[in-house]
Enzyme design. Structure first.
Site, PDB file in Angstrom:
ATOM      1  CD  GLU A 146     107.665  82.709  69.669  1.00 30.94           C
ATOM      2  OE1 GLU A 146     106.891  81.779  69.437  1.00 30.94           O
ATOM      3  OE2 GLU A 146     107.528  83.859  69.211  1.00 30.94           O
ATOM      4  CG  ASN A 187     110.178  86.090  66.772  1.00 32.02           C
ATOM      5  OD1 ASN A 187     111.249  85.612  67.163  1.00 32.02           O
ATOM      6  ND2 ASN A 187     109.008  85.632  67.184  1.00 32.02           N
ATOM      7  CG  ASP A 204     107.699  75.187  72.963  1.00 29.37           C
ATOM      8  OD1 ASP A 204     108.076  74.938  71.796  1.00 29.37           O
ATOM      9  OD2 ASP A 204     106.601  75.698  73.220  1.00 29.37           O
ATOM     10  CD  GLU A 257     104.768  82.721  63.450  1.00 28.34           C
ATOM     11  OE1 GLU A 257     103.627  82.698  62.967  1.00 28.34           O
ATOM     12  OE2 GLU A 257     105.077  82.074  64.467  1.00 28.34           O
ATOM     13  CG  HIS A 274     107.445  77.121  68.988  1.00 24.83           C
ATOM     14  ND1 HIS A 274     107.155  77.189  70.332  1.00 24.83           N
ATOM     15  CD2 HIS A 274     107.242  78.365  68.487  1.00 24.83           C
ATOM     16  CE1 HIS A 274     106.773  78.417  70.632  1.00 24.83           C
ATOM     17  NE2 HIS A 274     106.823  79.146  69.538  1.00 24.83           N
TER      18      HIS A 274
HETATM   19  C1  XIL Z   1     100.837  81.734  70.855  1.00 22.98           C
HETATM   20  C2  XIL Z   1     100.441  81.728  72.325  1.00 22.98           C
HETATM   21  O1  XIL Z   1     101.321  80.897  73.032  1.00 22.98           O
HETATM   22  C3  XIL Z   1      99.021  81.270  72.472  1.00 22.98           C
HETATM   23  O2  XIL Z   1      98.591  81.420  73.811  1.00 22.98           O
HETATM   24  C4  XIL Z   1      98.104  82.068  71.542  1.00 22.98           C
HETATM   25  O3  XIL Z   1      96.814  81.504  71.577  1.00 22.98           O
HETATM   26  C5  XIL Z   1      98.595  82.071  70.119  1.00 22.98           C
HETATM   27  O4  XIL Z   1      99.953  82.508  70.098  1.00 22.98           O
HETATM   28  N1  XIL Z   1     104.606  81.894  67.435  1.00 22.98           N
HETATM   29  C6  XIL Z   1     104.561  83.109  68.081  1.00 22.98           C
HETATM   30  C7  XIL Z   1     103.800  83.229  69.345  1.00 22.98           C
HETATM   31  O5  XIL Z   1     105.231  84.058  67.660  1.00 22.98           O
HETATM   32  O6  XIL Z   1     103.261  84.514  69.529  1.00 22.98           O
HETATM   33  C8  XIL Z   1     102.718  82.191  69.439  1.00 22.98           C
HETATM   34  O7  XIL Z   1     102.131  82.291  70.732  1.00 22.98           O
HETATM   35  C9  XIL Z   1     103.280  80.817  69.188  1.00 22.98           C
HETATM   36  C10 XIL Z   1     103.869  80.721  67.807  1.00 22.98           C
END
Ligand code: XIL
Length: 354
Positions: free
Chosen positions: A265, A200, A267, A152, A236
């Site tokens: 990731e 990523n 969801d 990010e 996400h």
């Molecule tokens: C999130 C986790 O799911 C949480 O438990 C933590 O508090 C913060 O990080 N992008 C990412 C992940 O690359 O590492 C993040 O994960 C969600 C957003």
């Protein structure tokens, strides 16, 4: 030799035939036959919950620590490394024949206070980061097959975010765009030349300014021989009208540069009613989003892994992230029962042979 080839073909044919008759028994079964990895982010402190471990091992052929390989978990204090939680994920994977994805070495968020409040100078930060990348990757060499090296780094306009590692104060590359990312990838390659190295990113999955910037960076890196092997698309998702054609287009252009794509990731969060429930219509629309993402990945041979951020609605970051307004984002419900999203994933995977 001929016999060997022949028996392999018959073996594969038998496997496909058995799947066709009985249907896949799990996501990993279907993913194996589709020739992709299917993974989930996991929390090692939950391995002691039998239902959690059983579903994770039965359904997935890849696992990634949700937090256990991030800075605060590996380096809770300035004085040393603590690999216990990360090692627990590796042991779980070994016991169940799963691959491990590592996440993440360089991120502007979720860093320990001793690091963010330490008033380090750029040369000191540069030293700390190189030490981190090198120590962690060497510890997991041969155990973690792919790493999110940088996470990010870009804003929605495709510009580098202000961050500890870039320019606040940064590792000495402030104002030089890709340079700090390049430095991290070069350190990572030195530390473990066999690991696949990923950039990523969030919200750069379809076609937009951010994904254009990622594309330009990867193109430049490939052109100049900077070691990069893949791009992670987080996915996400919080809208049910997702443009999956744009995602397929982005995957196609990235893989055409010669890098892999992993969905990292996934969801799909739903609005919760006052009692915390979701409508069955939303669950079905959610399933179609999952289906579209799996299909978009399978369309490009270079898209080699599909991973969800957790797997059961019982444990998902969405609850706290949305202050309790959204949830039910994952393919299994809170009782580990497969949801329509699960059926859609398995159908898409089972219908595909790479
Ligand atoms: C999130 C986790 O799911 C949480 O438990 C933590 O508090 C913060 O990080 N992008 C990412 C992940 O690359 O590492 C993040 O994960 C969600 C957003």
């Amino acid at each position: 030799m001929e016999f060997l080839i022949c028996s392999r073909i018959v073996g594969r044919w038998l496997a496909v035939a058995v799947l066709a008759i009985s249907g896949p028994r799990s996501l990993r079964d279907a993913a194996d036959s589709a020739g992709v990895l299917v993974g989930a982010a996991a929390r090692p402190y939950l391995f002691s919950e039998a239902a959690y471990s059983a579903a994770l091992a039965h359904e997935f052929n890849m696992v990634q620590p949700e937090n256990a390989m991030k800075w605060p978990d590996l380096r809770p204090t300035a004085s040393g490394f603590d690999f216990r939680d990360g090692d627990a994920v590796v042991r779980f994977a070994q016991a169940h024949g799963m691959k491990v994805r590592g996440h993440c070495l360089v991120w502007h968020q979720y860093n320990p206070e001793w690091l963010t409040q330490g008033h380090f100078t750029p040369p000191q930060l540069s030293h700390l980061l190189q030490e981190h990348v090198s120590t962690v990757m060497k510890h997991y060499a041969g155990l973690v097959f792919a790493w999110d090296v940088v996470n990010e780094a870009l804003d929605e306009n495709g510009r580098f975010k202000d961050s500890l590692w870039y320019n606040q104060p940064g590792i000495g590359m402030a104002g030089k765009d890709f340079a700090y990312v390049e430095r991290a990838f070069r350190w990572a390659h030195e530390a473990d030349p066999h690991a696949l190295l990923f950039y990523n990113e969030a919200e750069g999955e379809g076609l937009n300014r951010k994904s254009d910037a990622v594309y330009a960076m990867v193109k430049d890196f490939k052109h100049r021989g900077v070691p990069i092997d893949g791009v992670g698309l987080q996915l996400h998702i919080s809208r049910l009208d997702l443009d999956t054609a744009a995602i397929a287009g982005n995957i196609a252009r990235l893989t055409a540069l010669g890098v892999q794509v992993h969905i990292t990731e996934l969801d799909v969060s739903l609005p919760l009613d006052p009692s915390g429930g979701v409508s069955s219509e939303d669950l079905h629309r959610q399933a179609e989003v999952y289906r579209g993402v799996v299909r978009a990945c399978l369309q490009s041979p270079g898209c080699t892994a599909i991973q969800t951020w957790g797997f059961t609605d019982k444990y998902s970051w969405i609850g706290s992230h949305s202050h309790g307004t959204r949830g039910a984002a994952l393919p299994f419900d809170r009782a580990y029962k497969p949801k329509p999203a699960y059926d859609a994933m398995i159908e898409e995977l089972a219908g595909h042979h790479k």
